[in-house]
Design a protein around this motif. Sequence first.
Motif, PDB file in Angstrom:
ATOM      1  N   UNK A 105      56.774  36.772  29.386  1.00 24.88           N
ATOM      2  CA  UNK A 105      56.024  36.832  30.639  1.00 24.88           C
ATOM      3  C   UNK A 105      55.448  38.235  30.754  1.00 24.88           C
ATOM      4  N   UNK A 106      54.164  38.351  30.998  1.00 23.00           N
ATOM      5  CA  UNK A 106      53.515  39.641  31.174  1.00 23.00           C
ATOM      6  C   UNK A 106      53.044  39.805  32.599  1.00 23.00           C
ATOM      7  N   UNK A 107      53.592  40.794  33.296  1.00 18.24           N
ATOM      8  CA  UNK A 107      53.139  41.124  34.645  1.00 18.24           C
ATOM      9  C   UNK A 107      51.991  42.119  34.489  1.00 18.24           C
ATOM     10  N   UNK A 108      50.785  41.696  34.899  1.00 21.01           N
ATOM     11  CA  UNK A 108      49.570  42.448  34.611  1.00 21.01           C
ATOM     12  C   UNK A 108      49.072  43.144  35.877  1.00 21.01           C
ATOM     13  N   UNK A 109      48.745  44.424  35.744  1.00 21.88           N
ATOM     14  CA  UNK A 109      48.233  45.208  36.869  1.00 21.88           C
ATOM     15  C   UNK A 109      46.804  44.777  37.213  1.00 21.88           C
ATOM     16  N   UNK A 110      46.593  44.356  38.476  1.00 21.64           N
ATOM     17  CA  UNK A 110      45.256  43.987  38.940  1.00 21.64           C
ATOM     18  C   UNK A 110      45.123  42.506  39.233  1.00 21.64           C
ATOM     19  N   UNK A 111      45.412  42.094  40.472  1.00 22.46           N
ATOM     20  CA  UNK A 111      45.355  40.666  40.795  1.00 22.46           C
ATOM     21  C   UNK A 111      43.932  40.113  40.717  1.00 22.46           C
ATOM     22  N   UNK A 112      42.923  40.994  40.837  1.00 21.97           N
ATOM     23  CA  UNK A 112      41.534  40.528  40.769  1.00 21.97           C
ATOM     24  C   UNK A 112      41.195  39.977  39.383  1.00 21.97           C
ATOM     25  N   UNK A 113      41.988  40.347  38.365  1.00 22.42           N
ATOM     26  CA  UNK A 113      41.724  39.875  37.005  1.00 22.42           C
ATOM     27  C   UNK A 113      42.049  38.396  36.828  1.00 22.42           C
ATOM     28  N   UNK A 114      42.837  37.861  37.733  1.00 21.60           N
ATOM     29  CA  UNK A 114      43.248  36.460  37.599  1.00 21.60           C
ATOM     30  C   UNK A 114      42.074  35.502  37.648  1.00 21.60           C
ATOM     31  N   UNK A 115      41.002  35.894  38.340  1.00 22.09           N
ATOM     32  CA  UNK A 115      39.841  35.001  38.498  1.00 22.09           C
ATOM     33  C   UNK A 115      38.705  35.338  37.549  1.00 22.09           C
ATOM     34  N   UNK A 116      38.969  36.230  36.588  1.00 19.36           N
ATOM     35  CA  UNK A 116      37.937  36.625  35.625  1.00 19.36           C
ATOM     36  C   UNK A 116      38.286  36.087  34.234  1.00 19.36           C
ATOM     37  N   UNK A 117      37.283  35.952  33.377  1.00 17.49           N
ATOM     38  CA  UNK A 117      37.592  35.569  31.993  1.00 17.49           C
ATOM     39  C   UNK A 117      38.520  36.608  31.351  1.00 17.49           C
ATOM     40  N   UNK A 118      39.435  36.156  30.546  1.00 18.79           N
ATOM     41  CA  UNK A 118      40.377  37.058  29.897  1.00 18.79           C
ATOM     42  C   UNK A 118      39.670  37.894  28.833  1.00 18.79           C
ATOM     43  N   UNK A 119      40.005  39.167  28.764  1.00 13.42           N
ATOM     44  CA  UNK A 119      39.478  39.993  27.683  1.00 13.42           C
ATOM     45  C   UNK A 119      40.174  39.630  26.370  1.00 13.42           C
ATOM     46  N   UNK A 120      39.754  40.239  25.280  1.00  6.64           N
ATOM     47  CA  UNK A 120      40.315  39.897  23.968  1.00  6.64           C
ATOM     48  C   UNK A 120      41.818  40.164  23.908  1.00  6.64           C
TER      49      UNK A 120
END
Length: 309
Positions: A105-120
């Motif tokens: 499980x990866x807890x990722x900084x930045x909740x706004x990223x959840x609605x964006x395409x994932x980077x590489x």
Amino acid sequence: MPGRPLGSSPPSGPEAALAALAPRLPSPLTEVADERFARRGVRLLLKRDDLIHPDLVGNKWRKLVPNLRAALRDGRDTLLTFGGAYSNHLRATAAAGRLLGLSTIGVVRGEELADRPLNDSLSRCVADGMRLHFVARAEYRRRNDPAWVDRLHDLFGPFLLVPEGGSNAAAVRGAAELGRELRGAADVAAVACGTGGTLAGLAAGLAEGQYAVGFSVLRGGFLTGEVERLQHDAFGRRRGSWTVEDRFHCGGFARTTPDLEAFARDFADRHGLPELDRTYVAKALYGLTTLVGEGAFPPGTTVAAVVTG
């Protein structure tokens, strides 16, 4: 092919699982000719930790393995850790989970990223089976708060927590092997620093008379305190001779400048290296080359730069 010594037993349990990852240790140490160093009478060696393992490169291998060993020993089947959108640590943890059959499980900084395409980088984490949990930056700053971690346990169930960057006491003791591999080979060892765990272990593993220089990739000037804290957690006191250089972060984490870009391309071309990672490796080599040009090391010094991947 030589076999095991007579009477020896094959590795079992956690060690058998970790041995199956087939690391290349010790990592290669090669001398390179660079006139910027030579004109100052300094030898340059590259410690190619980027060649340890194709998925768990460099300091990620050295810091993750002690935590993986603990998870396997204690029968844990899930790892949870933290990182930003371009975190090499998240990628390495996801790869380790895939290779060892552990959930991640990866807890990722930045909740706004959840609605964006994932980077590489994050796409690779997902491909390796990692479940991503995006949180606001204010929440992310609570990652060391036991009460907040308890909420993560309520959400995900039991897991082994691996800190951001993999840097804890176990990881520092694992990174000490890097220093031991450099004993007798160099006067100075240089490495990029994010959370400080690799520098803390590297310096502790070096022999008396050697010292380590860490090049911070973050703004703020706080890493010296972090390295001291990690060494106290791992060894009970400050260990080895070391310092942190704060001049070469190029604006902060994952930031770059035209000078850094030009340096990275030139250095890789000169020495036949793959493209240098701008977040860590390029900054350390840029800083080291600058220090040599400033006369920071006396003629006759041998410097080993750790290529972490």
